[in-house]
Design a protein around this motif. Structure first.
Motif, short mmCIF file in Angstrom:
data_model
loop_
_atom_site.label_atom_id
_atom_site.label_comp_id
_atom_site.label_asym_id
_atom_site.label_seq_id
_atom_site.Cartn_x
_atom_site.Cartn_y
_atom_site.Cartn_z
N GLY A 62 0.82 -1.21 0.00
CA GLY A 62 0.00 0.00 0.00
C GLY A 62 0.85 1.26 0.00
N VAL A 63 1.93 1.22 0.79
CA VAL A 63 2.85 2.37 0.87
C VAL A 63 3.53 2.58 -0.49
N ILE A 64 3.98 1.48 -1.10
CA ILE A 64 4.67 1.58 -2.41
C ILE A 64 3.71 2.11 -3.48
N GLU A 65 2.47 1.61 -3.46
CA GLU A 65 1.46 2.09 -4.43
C GLU A 65 1.24 3.60 -4.26
N THR A 66 1.21 4.06 -3.02
CA THR A 66 1.05 5.50 -2.75
C THR A 66 2.25 6.27 -3.28
N ASN A 67 3.46 5.70 -3.09
CA ASN A 67 4.68 6.35 -3.60
C ASN A 67 4.66 6.47 -5.12
N ILE A 68 4.18 5.40 -5.78
CA ILE A 68 4.08 5.43 -7.24
C ILE A 68 3.09 6.52 -7.68
N LYS A 69 1.98 6.59 -6.99
CA LYS A 69 0.96 7.60 -7.30
C LYS A 69 1.55 9.01 -7.13
N ASP A 70 2.31 9.20 -6.04
CA ASP A 70 2.94 10.51 -5.80
C ASP A 70 3.91 10.86 -6.92
N LYS A 71 4.70 9.88 -7.37
CA LYS A 71 5.68 10.12 -8.44
C LYS A 71 4.98 10.43 -9.77
N LYS A 72 3.85 9.76 -10.01
CA LYS A 72 3.09 10.04 -11.24
C LYS A 72 2.51 11.44 -11.20
N ASN A 73 2.05 11.87 -10.03
CA ASN A 73 1.56 13.24 -9.87
C ASN A 73 2.68 14.24 -10.10
N LEU A 74 3.89 13.89 -9.59
CA LEU A 74 5.05 14.76 -9.76
C LEU A 74 5.38 14.89 -11.26
N ILE A 75 5.30 13.77 -11.99
CA ILE A 75 5.56 13.78 -13.45
C ILE A 75 4.53 14.67 -14.16
N ASP A 76 3.27 14.54 -13.80
CA ASP A 76 2.21 15.36 -14.41
C ASP A 76 2.47 16.84 -14.16
N GLU A 77 2.88 17.16 -12.91
CA GLU A 77 3.17 18.55 -12.55
C GLU A 77 4.37 19.06 -13.35
N ALA A 78 5.41 18.20 -13.48
CA ALA A 78 6.62 18.59 -14.23
C ALA A 78 6.29 18.83 -15.71
N LYS A 79 5.46 17.97 -16.28
CA LYS A 79 5.06 18.13 -17.69
C LYS A 79 4.27 19.42 -17.89
N ALA A 80 3.41 19.71 -16.92
CA ALA A 80 2.62 20.95 -17.00
C ALA A 80 3.55 22.16 -16.94
N LEU A 81 4.58 22.09 -16.07
CA LEU A 81 5.53 23.20 -15.96
C LEU A 81 6.36 23.34 -17.24
N ILE A 82 6.76 22.22 -17.82
CA ILE A 82 7.53 22.26 -19.08
C ILE A 82 6.70 22.94 -20.18
N LYS A 83 5.43 22.55 -20.23
CA LYS A 83 4.53 23.15 -21.22
C LYS A 83 4.42 24.67 -20.98
N LYS A 84 4.31 25.02 -19.70
CA LYS A 84 4.19 26.44 -19.34
C LYS A 84 5.46 27.21 -19.71
N TYR A 85 6.64 26.62 -19.32
CA TYR A 85 7.91 27.31 -19.60
C TYR A 85 8.18 27.40 -21.11
N THR A 86 7.83 26.36 -21.83
CA THR A 86 8.03 26.35 -23.29
C THR A 86 7.19 27.45 -23.94
N SER A 87 5.98 27.59 -23.44
CA SER A 87 5.09 28.63 -23.96
C SER A 87 5.64 30.01 -23.65
N GLN A 88 6.21 30.16 -22.43
CA GLN A 88 6.77 31.46 -22.03
C GLN A 88 7.99 31.85 -22.87
N GLN A 89 8.72 30.84 -23.35
CA GLN A 89 9.91 31.12 -24.16
C GLN A 89 9.56 31.87 -25.45
#
Length: 260
Positions: A62-89
């Motif tokens: 259960g703990v590992i599954e939660t960690n995976i979920k957290d990492k996937k959320n982190l990836i989604d957030e990072a992708k959103a930021l990349i999209k934002k920064y690319t647009s700002q460029q």
């Protein structure tokens, strides 16, 4: 057995031998059970330990599954930021701002790579734990079946002997009360010091019961006279003559037949 003000040596010997016969019968009943109660207890502890381990492994998953979920959320957030920064460029006013945004994008890409690496490691851990869980479940099933079998054996023996044992324990306590404390202490001390728990034994073929040491004829005559309590000099056991032993065995045999 009513208490008497004056108890003869013969009566004391008979009472002691009766008590010995009762306690020996209790010993026999307990020997039939043997190590089964301890074996069942050990198996119960083992099964409980395995169940606890399974709970811990499941909790870890259960703990590992939660960690995976957290990492996937982190990836989604990072992708959103990349999209934002690319647009700002597209709207920067100078190279400095562009390079600054490029570094942010690069940092988020590294975050994604690291998160993906962690997710891969977590999934490998899940696979390993699932293997351990399956192996533990198989072992647990086998131990539970073994425990069930042993409990069945023990319950069967208990159902056959428990009532008799309880009745005999009460009889033992009753007989003890009719023997003076000094003799009871000696009896219990001897019983605890000898291998088979026999503190009072008859003379058999000129020797102490269960012993190979010959008793001199004069001592045998003293034992047969029942005038004093005589002990075997080698084992410390209290000695009674064969006739008394036979009479008391017949008497106690009737008691044992009633309590079965």
């Amino acid at each position: 057995m009513a208490k008497k003000t004056e108890t003869t040596v013969e009566e004391k010997l008979r009472a002691l031998f009766d008590l010995q016969l009762i306690d020996s019968r209790i010993d026999e009943i307990r020997n039939v059970r043997g190590e089964l109660p301890l074996e069942v207890e050990d198996l119960e502890d083992e099964v409980a330990g395995m169940n606890t381990r399974l709970e811990k492994l499941t909790s870890d998953l259960g703990v590992i599954e939660t960690n995976i979920k957290d990492k996937k959320n982190l990836i989604d957030e990072a992708k959103a930021l990349i999209k934002k920064y690319t647009s700002q460029q597209d709207n920067v006013r100078n190279n400095r701002e562009y390079n600054s945004l490029s570094k942010e994008i690069e940092f988020q890409e590294l975050e994604i790579q690291l998160a993906e690496k962690h997710i891969k490691e977590f999934k490998a851990q899940i696979e390993q734990k699932n293997v351990v869980i399956e192996e533990t479940k198989e072992r647990l099933k086998a131990r539970e079946e073994h425990l069930k079998h042993k409990q069945g054996e023990l319950n069967e023996i208990l159902s056959e002997t428990e009532k008799e044992e309880k009745t005999l324990i009460k009889e033992s306590e009753k007989y003890e009360k009719n023997i003076e404390e000094r003799l009871i202490k000696a009896y219990k001390r001897i019983r605890s010091n000898v291998k088979n728990g026999l503190a009072v034994v008859p003379v058999e073929r000129g020797a102490s019961g269960g012993s190979f040491f010959t008793i001199p004829p004069q001592v045998q005559m003293e034992i047969a006279s029942r005038k004093k309590i005589i002990t075997d000099e080698h084992s410390g056991r209290i000695l009674v003559d064969p006739e008394l032993a036979t009479e008391e065995r017949e008497k106690m045999g009737k008691l044992f037949a009633k309590v079965k």
